[in-house]
Enzyme design. Structure first.
Site, mmCIF file in Angstrom:
data_model
loop_
_atom_site.group_PDB
_atom_site.id
_atom_site.type_symbol
_atom_site.label_atom_id
_atom_site.label_comp_id
_atom_site.label_asym_id
_atom_site.label_seq_id
_atom_site.Cartn_x
_atom_site.Cartn_y
_atom_site.Cartn_z
ATOM 1 N N PRO A 23 -18.179 -15.197 -8.463
ATOM 2 C CA PRO A 23 -18.752 -15.065 -7.118
ATOM 3 C C PRO A 23 -17.751 -14.406 -6.182
ATOM 4 O O PRO A 23 -16.619 -14.869 -6.050
ATOM 5 C CB PRO A 23 -19.041 -16.507 -6.711
ATOM 6 C CG PRO A 23 -18.123 -17.340 -7.552
ATOM 7 C CD PRO A 23 -17.962 -16.607 -8.836
ATOM 8 N N CYS A 25 -17.383 -12.682 -2.263
ATOM 9 C CA CYS A 25 -17.993 -12.453 -0.962
ATOM 10 C C CYS A 25 -18.119 -10.958 -0.688
ATOM 11 O O CYS A 25 -17.144 -10.212 -0.810
ATOM 12 C CB CYS A 25 -17.167 -13.111 0.133
ATOM 13 S SG CYS A 25 -17.197 -14.916 0.065
ATOM 14 N N TYR A 179 -11.765 -23.987 1.792
ATOM 15 C CA TYR A 179 -13.014 -24.211 2.515
ATOM 16 C C TYR A 179 -13.296 -25.712 2.612
ATOM 17 O O TYR A 179 -12.489 -26.534 2.191
ATOM 18 C CB TYR A 179 -14.140 -23.402 1.872
ATOM 19 C CG TYR A 179 -13.866 -21.911 1.925
ATOM 20 C CD1 TYR A 179 -13.558 -21.298 3.143
ATOM 21 C CD2 TYR A 179 -13.873 -21.119 0.780
ATOM 22 C CE1 TYR A 179 -13.275 -19.936 3.210
ATOM 23 C CE2 TYR A 179 -13.591 -19.759 0.840
ATOM 24 C CZ TYR A 179 -13.290 -19.165 2.058
ATOM 25 O OH TYR A 179 -12.998 -17.820 2.131
ATOM 26 N N ARG A 225 -16.311 -25.227 -8.415
ATOM 27 C CA ARG A 225 -15.066 -24.456 -8.342
ATOM 28 C C ARG A 225 -14.059 -25.256 -7.537
ATOM 29 O O ARG A 225 -14.348 -25.727 -6.432
ATOM 30 C CB ARG A 225 -15.291 -23.084 -7.698
ATOM 31 C CG ARG A 225 -13.972 -22.330 -7.431
ATOM 32 C CD ARG A 225 -14.175 -20.882 -7.084
ATOM 33 N NE ARG A 225 -14.336 -20.071 -8.296
ATOM 34 C CZ ARG A 225 -14.360 -18.732 -8.306
ATOM 35 N NH1 ARG A 225 -14.265 -18.053 -7.172
ATOM 36 N NH2 ARG A 225 -14.499 -18.082 -9.443
ATOM 37 N N GLY A 318 -13.723 -10.684 -11.735
ATOM 38 C CA GLY A 318 -13.984 -10.317 -10.356
ATOM 39 C C GLY A 318 -13.809 -8.836 -10.098
ATOM 40 O O GLY A 318 -14.736 -8.046 -10.230
#
Length: 349
Positions: A23, A25, A179, A225, A318
């Site tokens: 994943p 962004c 986060y 994650r 990635g």
């Protein structure tokens, strides 16, 4: 059989190979957080390019949980309906489609990395375990009340239901990179004195409670994650990660995706090829749970060796996937994988 191209089955869902699109962004949405045709092309091309798993970027479970004003979201039915089209196409190309559910906490309300400002000009209030900004110049968040913690848990649950309705078969809780959920479990960002702060059990409580609730909702693969190390004295360690992974397994998590860092702006991270793979290997071996390795994995033989040596069950790629959407098909050819390859016939020549 080439290890990288052995199927992987978790919770009744089978990936045709051990290669996933990590994943990442993209900051390509409008302020409504609805994915667009751009996401169809971006994620769909990676699915057509042979990835066994394609994970959509961190998608906010609430408007104030966005990193930037251009983040994707999964807090509305409109967003879920748009994701459904992307999932349907990606699935038709042979990929298992995934999504990462996220809340940025005190890192919310910034601008895209290539923009000069620090705070998003529209602004919105941030929340976090403590009323402490990530670094100077960023918004000071409000310390969350117990009611706000309960609200966040409900937002993750609602997002999981929407993700299920959209057809995602791999749902990952984003508990890494500084986060919100990482802010709770790292001792560097959580000095609360209630049931969500202090001890290891208290600091990890929110993540574990969310994982347990989502297990009752998610019919496919449930992943988490984590940042397996804060790379900072006094911070979260790989030993903590193993301990957390054991608890996550008990509540029904299928896979732990082992990244690292993000808790502090000044961590000294020894970046290099496969620098985070030892975290995936340690968690896999010591917690007896499937893991994903991520971080500077760029070469076909490197990725295959990670699976062959049982350092991880899945390799997430990635930046190389940004450069080459057909990385998996190229890997199959380079490694001599004798397997039927999904995707458009013209790509297989």
């Amino acid at each position: 059989m080439i290890p990288l191209f052995e199927p992987l089955t978790l919770h009744g869902v089978t990936l045709w190979n051990r290669i996933g699109v990590s994943p990442m962004c993209m900051y390509a949405c409008g302020p409504d957080g609805v994915p667009t045709d751009w996401h169809m092309v971006h994620l769909g091309s990676r699915a057509a390019g042979g990835a066994g798993l394609v994970i959509a970027e961190a998608s906010a479970v609430a408007p104030i949980g966005r990193i930037t004003g251009n983040d994707a979201g999964i807090w509305s039915n409109e967003q879920a309906a748009a994701w459904e089209k992307v999932v349907a196409f990606g699935s038709s190309q042979g990929a298992v489609m995934g999504i990462q559910l996220a809340h940025a906490g005190r890192k919310a309300g910034t601008v895209r990395p290539y923009e000069k400002e620090t705070a998003h000009p529209g602004g919105w209030p941030n929340i976090a375990p403590m009323a402490e900004p990530f670094k100077a110049g960023m918004t000071t968040p409000a310390a969350m009340t117990l009611d706000e913690i309960a609200e966040v848990k409900q937002q993750f649950a609602d997002a999981a239901r929407r993700s299920e309705a959209a057809g995602f078969r791999f749902i990952e809780i984003h508990g890494a990179h500084g986060y919100l959920l990482h802010q709770f479990y790292s001792p560097l960002s959580n000095t609360r004195t209630d049931e969500y702060g202090g001890s290891f059990e208290a600091r990890t409580r929110l993540l574990v409670e969310i994982a347990e609730e989502l297990r009752s909702i998610v019919t496919g693969i449930l992943a988490v994650r984590i940042s397996a190390s804060d790379w900072t004295d006094g911070g979260w360690t790989v030993e903590d990660s193993v301990r957390l992974a054991r608890v996550l397994k008990i509540v029904g998590v299928d896979l732990v995706d082992c990244s690292s860092g993000g808790a502090t702006p000044d961590a000294k991270i020894p970046y290099g090829p496969g620098y985070q793979v030892p975290f995936a290997a340690a968690v896999r071996k010591q917690a007896n749970i499937a893991t994903a390795a991520v971080g500077a994995i760029t070469e076909f033989a490197q990725a295959n060796a990670i699976v062959e040596k049982r350092e991880a069950d899945l390799v997430l790629i990635g930046r190389q996937y940004l450069r080459n959407p057909h990385w998996a098909l190229d890997a199959a050819r380079a490694l001599g994988a004798d397997v039927p390859l999904p995707g458009p016939y013209s790509y297989l020549g």
